[in-house]
Design a protein around this motif. Structure first.
Motif, mmCIF file in Angstrom:
data_model
loop_
_atom_site.group_PDB
_atom_site.id
_atom_site.type_symbol
_atom_site.label_atom_id
_atom_site.label_comp_id
_atom_site.label_asym_id
_atom_site.label_seq_id
_atom_site.Cartn_x
_atom_site.Cartn_y
_atom_site.Cartn_z
ATOM 1 N N UNK A 9 12.598 3.627 52.361
ATOM 2 C CA UNK A 9 12.899 4.991 52.821
ATOM 3 C C UNK A 9 14.317 5.393 52.418
ATOM 4 N N UNK A 10 15.263 4.476 52.584
ATOM 5 C CA UNK A 10 16.654 4.757 52.216
ATOM 6 C C UNK A 10 16.774 5.014 50.712
ATOM 7 N N UNK A 11 16.060 4.226 49.908
ATOM 8 C CA UNK A 11 16.081 4.426 48.456
ATOM 9 C C UNK A 11 15.482 5.778 48.092
ATOM 10 N N UNK A 12 14.393 6.158 48.753
ATOM 11 C CA UNK A 12 13.766 7.456 48.531
ATOM 12 C C UNK A 12 14.757 8.578 48.835
ATOM 13 N N UNK A 13 15.500 8.418 49.924
ATOM 14 C CA UNK A 13 16.487 9.414 50.313
ATOM 15 C C UNK A 13 17.572 9.543 49.243
ATOM 16 N N UNK A 14 18.029 8.408 48.693
ATOM 17 C CA UNK A 14 19.070 8.424 47.666
ATOM 18 C C UNK A 14 18.596 9.101 46.381
ATOM 19 N N UNK A 15 17.350 8.897 46.008
ATOM 20 C CA UNK A 15 16.829 9.388 44.732
ATOM 21 C C UNK A 15 16.339 10.835 44.796
ATOM 22 N N UNK A 16 16.250 11.392 45.991
ATOM 23 C CA UNK A 16 15.708 12.741 46.117
ATOM 24 C C UNK A 16 16.765 13.686 46.684
ATOM 25 N N UNK A 17 16.369 14.941 46.820
ATOM 26 C CA UNK A 17 17.258 15.955 47.389
ATOM 27 C C UNK A 17 17.084 16.060 48.901
#
Length: 159
Positions: A9-17
């Motif tokens: 989830x944290x990685x998804x947050x970093x890679x998205x807006x």
């Protein structure tokens, strides 16, 4: 929830807006938030260079005028921890029009306690206290539109 799921989830947050992700699974709840520093516009003022003064004889020079009286100090804003809006939406102090507000000025709150709701895109988002303490000031009115980063509450953190 396992730690690998939270890391993804944290990685998804970093890679998205996306600025915030909240997942509720049974009794477990995790919220991951990215708080970027708000962009503050810079005010730039340009001043024209003054024209040179004509030469004067010493007897024509006058004493400087008395300095203007200083304006009284503006009323100082309450000091404390500021809870700001994490999103654009509509501010609500209670869960329904008939319900009592979540908090009032003078209320003692604990970290994680719901302070208000912000409705954004037909979703009701509970805004929680980041710190424990006493509500000094409620800065937004019920039903008022709020912007990202707009101050909502001031809390005096407990020592």
């Amino acid at each position: 929830m396992d730690i690998q799921f939270i890391r993804r989830l944290a990685e998804l947050l970093e890679k998205s807006a996306i600025d915030e992700i909240e997942v509720v699974e049974g009794e477990s709840k995790v919220r991951i938030t990215r708080h970027a520093a708000p962009i503050v516009p810079q005010n730039v003022t340009y001043h024209a260079q003054p024209a040179p003064l004509p030469a004067m004889a010493p007897e024509s020079i006058q004493a400087p005028a008395a300095a203007p009286v200083a304006a009284p100090a503006a009323e100082s804003a309450p000091q404390g921890y500021m809870i700001k809006s994490p999103m654009v939406g509509t501010f609500y102090r209670a869960s329904s029009p008939e319900a009592a507000p979540f908090v009032e000025e003078g209320s003692i709150v604990k970290a994680g306690q719901t302070l208000c709701i912000i409705e954004a895109m037909k979703l009701l988002n509970e805004i929680e206290a980041d710190v424990s303490g006493k509500i000094i000031k409620v800065l937004a009115s019920n039903g008022q539109p709020v912007e990202y980063g707009e101050p909502l509450f001031i809390i005096a953190p407990e020592d």
